[in-house]
Design a protein around this motif. Sequence first.
Motif, PDB file in Angstrom:
ATOM      1  N   ARG A  54       0.936  -1.676  -0.501  1.00  0.00           N
ATOM      2  CA  ARG A  54       0.476   0.100   0.126  1.00  0.00           C
ATOM      3  C   ARG A  54       0.853   0.840   0.294  1.00  0.00           C
ATOM      4  O   ARG A  54       1.706   1.233   0.382  1.00  0.00           O
ATOM      5  CB  ARG A  54      -0.708  -0.137   1.377  1.00  0.00           C
ATOM      6  N   LEU A  55      -0.018   1.673  -0.392  1.00  0.00           N
ATOM      7  CA  LEU A  55       0.509   3.757  -0.734  1.00  0.00           C
ATOM      8  C   LEU A  55       0.231   4.374   0.173  1.00  0.00           C
ATOM      9  O   LEU A  55      -1.115   4.864   0.007  1.00  0.00           O
ATOM     10  CB  LEU A  55       1.447   3.932  -2.236  1.00  0.00           C
ATOM     11  N   GLY A  56       0.140   5.393   1.109  1.00  0.00           N
ATOM     12  CA  GLY A  56      -0.054   6.323   1.291  1.00  0.00           C
ATOM     13  C   GLY A  56       0.346   7.787   2.181  1.00  0.00           C
ATOM     14  O   GLY A  56       1.965   7.598   1.731  1.00  0.00           O
ATOM     15  N   ILE A  57      -0.487   8.564   2.427  1.00  0.00           N
ATOM     16  CA  ILE A  57       0.280  10.132   2.490  1.00  0.00           C
ATOM     17  C   ILE A  57      -0.206  10.480   3.645  1.00  0.00           C
ATOM     18  O   ILE A  57      -1.375  10.328   4.077  1.00  0.00           O
ATOM     19  CB  ILE A  57       0.145  10.755   1.270  1.00  0.00           C
ATOM     20  N   GLY A  58       0.523  11.375   4.569  1.00  0.00           N
ATOM     21  CA  GLY A  58       0.452  11.589   6.343  1.00  0.00           C
ATOM     22  C   GLY A  58       0.323  12.675   6.402  1.00  0.00           C
ATOM     23  O   GLY A  58       2.293  13.334   6.152  1.00  0.00           O
ATOM     24  N   ARG A  59       0.532  13.921   7.646  1.00  0.00           N
ATOM     25  CA  ARG A  59       0.970  14.819   8.009  1.00  0.00           C
ATOM     26  C   ARG A  59       1.305  14.791   9.645  1.00  0.00           C
ATOM     27  O   ARG A  59       0.077  14.633  10.059  1.00  0.00           O
ATOM     28  CB  ARG A  59       0.296  16.260   7.509  1.00  0.00           C
ATOM     29  N   THR A  60       2.784  14.993   9.837  1.00  0.00           N
ATOM     30  CA  THR A  60       1.935  14.825  11.295  1.00  0.00           C
ATOM     31  C   THR A  60       2.435  15.783  12.074  1.00  0.00           C
ATOM     32  O   THR A  60       1.479  16.774  11.474  1.00  0.00           O
ATOM     33  CB  THR A  60       4.201  14.992  11.108  1.00  0.00           C
ATOM     34  N   ILE A  61       1.716  15.552  13.282  1.00  0.00           N
ATOM     35  CA  ILE A  61       0.792  16.351  14.124  1.00  0.00           C
ATOM     36  C   ILE A  61       1.911  17.430  15.060  1.00  0.00           C
ATOM     37  O   ILE A  61       1.921  18.183  15.047  1.00  0.00           O
ATOM     38  CB  ILE A  61      -0.304  15.733  14.607  1.00  0.00           C
ATOM     39  N   ASN A  62       2.566  17.058  15.706  1.00  0.00           N
ATOM     40  CA  ASN A  62       3.398  17.450  16.887  1.00  0.00           C
ATOM     41  C   ASN A  62       4.966  16.626  16.778  1.00  0.00           C
ATOM     42  O   ASN A  62       5.436  17.014  17.331  1.00  0.00           O
ATOM     43  CB  ASN A  62       2.522  17.079  18.364  1.00  0.00           C
ATOM     44  N   ALA A  63       4.945  17.228  15.436  1.00  0.00           N
ATOM     45  CA  ALA A  63       6.454  17.043  15.401  1.00  0.00           C
ATOM     46  C   ALA A  63       7.417  18.042  15.467  1.00  0.00           C
ATOM     47  O   ALA A  63       6.713  19.410  15.652  1.00  0.00           O
ATOM     48  CB  ALA A  63       7.293  16.756  14.520  1.00  0.00           C
ATOM     49  N   ASP A  64       8.427  18.240  16.204  1.00  0.00           N
ATOM     50  CA  ASP A  64       9.055  19.514  15.946  1.00  0.00           C
ATOM     51  C   ASP A  64       8.770  20.481  13.980  1.00  0.00           C
ATOM     52  O   ASP A  64       8.788  21.644  14.550  1.00  0.00           O
ATOM     53  CB  ASP A  64      11.206  19.000  15.898  1.00  0.00           C
ATOM     54  N   ASN A  65       9.000  20.231  13.350  1.00  0.00           N
ATOM     55  CA  ASN A  65       9.137  20.418  11.975  1.00  0.00           C
ATOM     56  C   ASN A  65       7.952  19.593  11.738  1.00  0.00           C
ATOM     57  O   ASN A  65       8.175  18.661  10.966  1.00  0.00           O
ATOM     58  CB  ASN A  65       9.928  20.781  11.336  1.00  0.00           C
ATOM     59  N   ASN A  66       6.621  19.967  11.191  1.00  0.00           N
ATOM     60  CA  ASN A  66       5.130  18.715  11.201  1.00  0.00           C
ATOM     61  C   ASN A  66       5.763  18.833   9.449  1.00  0.00           C
ATOM     62  O   ASN A  66       6.436  19.570   8.332  1.00  0.00           O
ATOM     63  CB  ASN A  66       4.103  19.435  10.680  1.00  0.00           C
TER      64      ASN A  66
END
Length: 152
Positions: free
Chosen positions: A126-138
């Motif tokens: 599978r292939l997906g995409i997402g965005r980090t929520i609480n990283a130092d640099n999202n």
Amino acid sequence: MKTVIFVCLFSFFSKLQAQTTEPKLPIGNIRLSFLIFPPFTPLLTLEMRTFDKLTVQLETNFINTHGINLKYFINERMNGHFVFVGTAFLESDYLRKDKNVTFLPYAGYGYAYRFGKSKAWTFDSRLGIGRTINADNNLILPVLKSGIGRTF
């Protein structure tokens, strides 16, 4: 009378044999998966059917990467094309200098292929995409996973 009993037994065993030659529909599978990016990580994955063509999937490397996914199979349960949503829980100094848990919700598309005797084995990619929520640099990150395992 003996003939009637014989016919009944014959039809019962014929029906039983017909049922056992069809591939059994799986209720779940366990497989070894690999998260290809971000960093290459082996995962143990357990996937269970919930209802109809929807499954819930739990995965972990027992150290710093864990995830939960909902997958919906378009045509056949645990076989063929599917769409998914999920969340990964990552502990990485790449995402956070303090190595606390970073949440990565993601969505995407995949394909599962059942093969072997009675279609007991499964390959999932599978292939997906997402965005980090609480990283130092999202960041917006791709999620690429592949794995092979056994249905039950």
